[in-house]
Scaffold this motif. Structure first.
Motif, mmCIF file in Angstrom:
data_model
loop_
_atom_site.group_PDB
_atom_site.id
_atom_site.type_symbol
_atom_site.label_atom_id
_atom_site.label_comp_id
_atom_site.label_asym_id
_atom_site.label_seq_id
_atom_site.Cartn_x
_atom_site.Cartn_y
_atom_site.Cartn_z
ATOM 1 N N SER A 123 0.811 -1.222 0.000
ATOM 2 C CA SER A 123 0.000 0.000 0.000
ATOM 3 C C SER A 123 0.844 1.272 0.000
ATOM 4 O O SER A 123 0.412 2.308 -0.509
ATOM 5 N N TRP A 124 2.075 1.211 0.552
ATOM 6 C CA TRP A 124 2.924 2.402 0.561
ATOM 7 C C TRP A 124 3.354 2.829 -0.846
ATOM 8 O O TRP A 124 3.795 3.967 -1.057
ATOM 9 N N MET A 125 3.200 1.920 -1.828
ATOM 10 C CA MET A 125 3.559 2.261 -3.211
ATOM 11 C C MET A 125 2.714 3.410 -3.763
ATOM 12 O O MET A 125 3.113 4.061 -4.737
ATOM 13 N N ILE A 126 1.566 3.661 -3.145
ATOM 14 C CA ILE A 126 0.700 4.746 -3.607
ATOM 15 C C ILE A 126 1.420 6.085 -3.521
ATOM 16 O O ILE A 126 1.174 6.999 -4.310
ATOM 17 N N PHE A 127 2.372 6.218 -2.575
ATOM 18 C CA PHE A 127 3.125 7.467 -2.433
ATOM 19 C C PHE A 127 4.124 7.666 -3.571
ATOM 20 O O PHE A 127 4.647 8.761 -3.757
ATOM 21 N N ILE A 128 4.399 6.613 -4.316
ATOM 22 C CA ILE A 128 5.288 6.707 -5.475
ATOM 23 C C ILE A 128 4.492 6.864 -6.769
ATOM 24 O O ILE A 128 4.763 7.756 -7.583
ATOM 25 N N ILE A 129 3.484 5.984 -6.948
ATOM 26 C CA ILE A 129 2.767 6.001 -8.229
ATOM 27 C C ILE A 129 1.833 7.206 -8.366
ATOM 28 O O ILE A 129 1.581 7.655 -9.487
ATOM 29 N N ALA A 130 1.321 7.749 -7.261
ATOM 30 C CA ALA A 130 0.412 8.896 -7.359
ATOM 31 C C ALA A 130 1.116 10.137 -7.916
ATOM 32 O O ALA A 130 0.640 10.730 -8.901
ATOM 33 N N PRO A 131 2.250 10.582 -7.332
ATOM 34 C CA PRO A 131 2.929 11.753 -7.920
ATOM 35 C C PRO A 131 3.372 11.525 -9.362
ATOM 36 O O PRO A 131 3.232 12.419 -10.208
ATOM 37 N N ILE A 132 3.897 10.319 -9.647
ATOM 38 C CA ILE A 132 4.326 10.027 -11.021
ATOM 39 C C ILE A 132 3.138 10.091 -11.969
ATOM 40 O O ILE A 132 3.219 10.691 -13.056
ATOM 41 N N GLY A 133 2.012 9.481 -11.594
ATOM 42 C CA GLY A 133 0.818 9.467 -12.438
ATOM 43 C C GLY A 133 0.272 10.860 -12.693
ATOM 44 O O GLY A 133 -0.047 11.219 -13.846
ATOM 45 N N PHE A 134 0.163 11.676 -11.654
ATOM 46 C CA PHE A 134 -0.378 13.033 -11.798
ATOM 47 C C PHE A 134 0.515 13.890 -12.693
ATOM 48 O O PHE A 134 0.022 14.588 -13.588
ATOM 49 N N VAL A 135 1.825 13.846 -12.439
ATOM 50 C CA VAL A 135 2.744 14.690 -13.211
ATOM 51 C C VAL A 135 2.838 14.233 -14.668
ATOM 52 O O VAL A 135 2.790 15.050 -15.588
ATOM 53 N N LEU A 136 2.958 12.916 -14.885
ATOM 54 C CA LEU A 136 3.072 12.405 -16.253
ATOM 55 C C LEU A 136 1.798 12.658 -17.051
ATOM 56 O O LEU A 136 1.868 13.044 -18.228
ATOM 57 N N SER A 137 0.631 12.489 -16.435
ATOM 58 C CA SER A 137 -0.645 12.749 -17.108
ATOM 59 C C SER A 137 -0.744 14.209 -17.538
ATOM 60 O O SER A 137 -1.141 14.518 -18.669
ATOM 61 N N TRP A 138 -0.360 15.117 -16.643
ATOM 62 C CA TRP A 138 -0.379 16.557 -16.940
ATOM 63 C C TRP A 138 0.614 16.910 -18.037
ATOM 64 O O TRP A 138 0.305 17.647 -18.967
ATOM 65 N N TRP A 139 1.832 16.356 -17.942
ATOM 66 C CA TRP A 139 2.885 16.696 -18.898
ATOM 67 C C TRP A 139 2.531 16.263 -20.317
ATOM 68 O O TRP A 139 2.758 17.006 -21.280
ATOM 69 N N LEU A 140 1.957 15.074 -20.473
ATOM 70 C CA LEU A 140 1.577 14.581 -21.801
ATOM 71 C C LEU A 140 0.572 15.517 -22.465
ATOM 72 O O LEU A 140 0.683 15.847 -23.652
ATOM 73 N N VAL A 141 -0.417 15.943 -21.682
ATOM 74 C CA VAL A 141 -1.442 16.852 -22.223
ATOM 75 C C VAL A 141 -0.824 18.208 -22.543
ATOM 76 O O VAL A 141 -1.053 18.781 -23.612
ATOM 77 N N LYS A 142 -0.030 18.736 -21.625
ATOM 78 C CA LYS A 142 0.560 20.066 -21.808
ATOM 79 C C LYS A 142 1.461 20.116 -23.041
ATOM 80 O O LYS A 142 1.418 21.075 -23.814
ATOM 81 N N GLU A 143 2.264 19.077 -23.220
ATOM 82 C CA GLU A 143 3.248 19.088 -24.299
ATOM 83 C C GLU A 143 2.656 18.761 -25.668
ATOM 84 O O GLU A 143 3.086 19.296 -26.685
ATOM 85 N N PHE A 144 1.679 17.887 -25.711
ATOM 86 C CA PHE A 144 1.244 17.341 -27.003
ATOM 87 C C PHE A 144 -0.207 17.660 -27.390
ATOM 88 O O PHE A 144 -0.516 17.719 -28.578
ATOM 89 N N ALA A 145 -1.110 17.842 -26.417
ATOM 90 C CA ALA A 145 -2.523 18.080 -26.753
ATOM 91 C C ALA A 145 -3.212 18.842 -25.625
ATOM 92 O O ALA A 145 -3.972 18.256 -24.840
ATOM 93 N N PRO A 146 -2.957 20.150 -25.512
ATOM 94 C CA PRO A 146 -3.498 20.933 -24.397
ATOM 95 C C PRO A 146 -5.018 20.840 -24.247
ATOM 96 O O PRO A 146 -5.538 20.871 -23.122
ATOM 97 N N ASN A 147 -5.728 20.707 -25.352
ATOM 98 C CA ASN A 147 -7.191 20.650 -25.264
ATOM 99 C C ASN A 147 -7.730 19.252 -24.991
ATOM 100 O O ASN A 147 -8.932 19.011 -25.064
ATOM 101 N N ALA A 148 -6.831 18.315 -24.665
ATOM 102 C CA ALA A 148 -7.267 16.982 -24.240
ATOM 103 C C ALA A 148 -7.467 16.927 -22.730
ATOM 104 O O ALA A 148 -7.902 15.907 -22.197
ATOM 105 N N LYS A 149 -7.173 18.008 -22.033
ATOM 106 C CA LYS A 149 -7.272 17.997 -20.579
ATOM 107 C C LYS A 149 -8.728 17.904 -20.122
ATOM 108 O O LYS A 149 -9.662 18.252 -20.849
ATOM 109 N N GLY A 150 -8.907 17.399 -18.900
ATOM 110 C CA GLY A 150 -10.229 17.374 -18.288
ATOM 111 C C GLY A 150 -11.180 16.375 -18.909
ATOM 112 O O GLY A 150 -10.791 15.358 -19.479
ATOM 113 N N SER A 151 -12.446 16.715 -18.829
ATOM 114 C CA SER A 151 -13.514 15.781 -19.194
ATOM 115 C C SER A 151 -13.601 15.503 -20.687
ATOM 116 O O SER A 151 -13.624 14.370 -21.123
ATOM 117 N N GLY A 152 -13.692 16.549 -21.475
ATOM 118 C CA GLY A 152 -13.916 16.387 -22.912
ATOM 119 C C GLY A 152 -15.285 16.881 -23.340
ATOM 120 O O GLY A 152 -15.484 17.284 -24.491
#
Length: 452
Positions: A67-96
């Motif tokens: 369960s302690w792995m959540i402290f590793i995968i959560a920051p990585i997941g949030f940052v990587l998800s944001w970075w992909l959208v910001k760099e490649f498809a800004p209007n893919a953010k959020g709901s749609g």
């Protein structure tokens, strides 16, 4: 192989030319793009659903393993998800959904070229990748809103690839029909898709595109069922032997859910404004995302893991097991999770999280007033309709979706009552829906960028 394709193409053209009725030819040419878009949409909806479910399963496997792995995968997941959208498809953010609403508004002779920034093949790819990474990282997001933007992109692309000699098809009708087909395929709720197009997207009289709309929803739904099997999103909760007096708990839950949902919308919009004003650099954005991720991880690790994911497990448990009454703080978690996840800048919808928040509110209040199990099920379903209405301000769509995903047609009046009460209550907090405000932000950004 190429010669076979040419032969088939010529044979089909010859058969088509043999049709003497010109009106029939015209109607066929008008219908074919909608059919093609619907089949592709059904395929994408099922594949995306499977990938998204895999992401949620992977999150649970990791959490159960250590369960302690959540402290590793959560920051990585949030940052990587944001970075992909910001760099490649800004209007893919959020709901749609706000993007599709904005695209419908831009579907006019002067501005139709601006739609490509909202609906495209690139949007489809990064929408899927970003949202799946976010949910693996514990983000409280759903796949239904993204499916609608994916479907809108599919239909727009089909329309774009039509040859010059093809009869012109309204871009607005194409996008609205695609959105309806996407929702129908995502939830397996054909009527919900139709009502959504009319209630949330359409400013055009339905007579102008009703045939295309109905056909697209049917084909997309059938394609999804062919690939995934006939299913209900939730199942068949027991709701028989419920007295008329259950109307009073429904009104209570609907009022509370509508107010809380509208307040959640205001909080998320305020967070977005604060981010835009204060987080000017990538470092500041990453720091914000890491803090949000660690808040969610800490709550999941120390308090309750139900803050993670779309929340479908909550709905299934309170509706189909004897463990029907959530702890008083679970609705707070089911609102905090989407607030931090939806404003992260990554891709991910709020449909399923809204339904789970409403279910938890109905569950808590049912426990406080000691309702029977069947009455609790009715009130939980009412809470789901009410909270979704508070977010979308689309009471009929919300009621029909919940009705179809549980096949409880006897509750139609109960669910419509919940939607109506929530619609009124939510206005007390804010006059505008979350989607409307975000739509206007997208339109403002796109139009200002064009001017620059």
């Amino acid at each position: 192989m190429y010669s076979v394709f040419i032969y088939l193409r010529r044979s089909l053209k010859k058969s088509f030319d043999n049709i003497r009725n010109e009106q029939l030819k015209y109607n066929l040419l008008q219908a074919i793009p909608f059919w093609i878009g619907s089949v592709i949409t059904g395929f994408f909806a099922v594949m995306y659903a499977k990938i998204f479910a895999w992401g949620e399963s992977l999150l649970n496997i990791i959490f159960n393993w250590h369960s302690w792995m959540i402290f590793i995968i959560a920051p990585i997941g949030f940052v990587l998800s944001w970075w992909l959208v910001k760099e490649f498809a800004p209007n893919a953010k959020g709901s749609g959904i706000p993007q599709v609403m904005a695209a419908v508004e831009l579907a006019n002779p002067k501005e139709h070229k601006k739609i490509r920034s909202l609906l495209s093949l690139k949007i489809i790819f990064f929408k899927i990748i970003s949202s799946v990474i976010l949910v693996i990282g514990g983000g409280a997001v759903g796949r239904e809103g993204p499916t609608i933007q994916i479907a809108g992109s599919v239909f727009r692309k089909v329309n774009e690839y039509l040859p010059e000699w093809w009869p012109k098809i309204s871009k607005k009708n194409m996008i609205m029909t695609g959105a309806a087909a996407g929702l129908a395929a995502a939830f397996n709720t054909p009527l919900g898709g139709i009502v959504f197009a009319v209630e949330e997207l359409s400013k055009t009289h339905i007579n102008y595109f009703k045939t295309a709309l109905f056909t697209a929803v049917i084909i997309a739904g059938l394609t999804a069922q062919t690939l995934a099997g006939s299913y209900l999103y939730l199942g068949y909760p027991k709701t028989h032997d419920v007295s008329l007096m259950v109307m009073f708990p429904i009104i209570l839950v609907a009022g509370v859910s509508g107010i809380l949902a509208s307040q959640l919308s205001v909080i998320m919009l305020t967070m977005n404004k604060w981010k835009k004003k204060n987080l000017k650099t990538d470092k500041s954005n990453i720091l914000f995302l890491v803090i949000c991720a660690l808040i969610i991880a800490s709550i999941a690790y120390f308090i309750n893991r139900e803050i993670l994911g779309s929340g479908k497990e909550i709905m299934e448990r309170v509706l189909f097991t004897k463990n029907k009454h959530e702890d008083w703080y679970v609705p707070i978690l089911r609102m905090l999770g989407p607030a931090l996840s939806f404003t992260s800048g990554g891709a991910g919808g709020i449909f399923a999280p809204a339904l789970s928040a409403g279910a938890s509110i109905g569950s808590v209040i049912s426990g406080v007033i000691h309702l029977t199990q069947n009455e609790t099920n009715v009130v939980v379903l009412a809470g789901m309709v009410a909270f979704l209405t508070g977010i979308t301000r689309a009471p009929f769509t919300s009621a029909i979706i919940v009705l179809e995903m549980t096949d409880r047609h006897s509750l139609i009046f109960h669910l419509m009552l919940a939607g109506m009460v929530s619609s009124i209550a939510s206005i007390l907090v804010s006059r505008h829906s979350l989607y409307d405000v975000i739509k206007m932000n997208f339109l403002s950004e796109i139009r200002s960028n064009e001017e620059v």
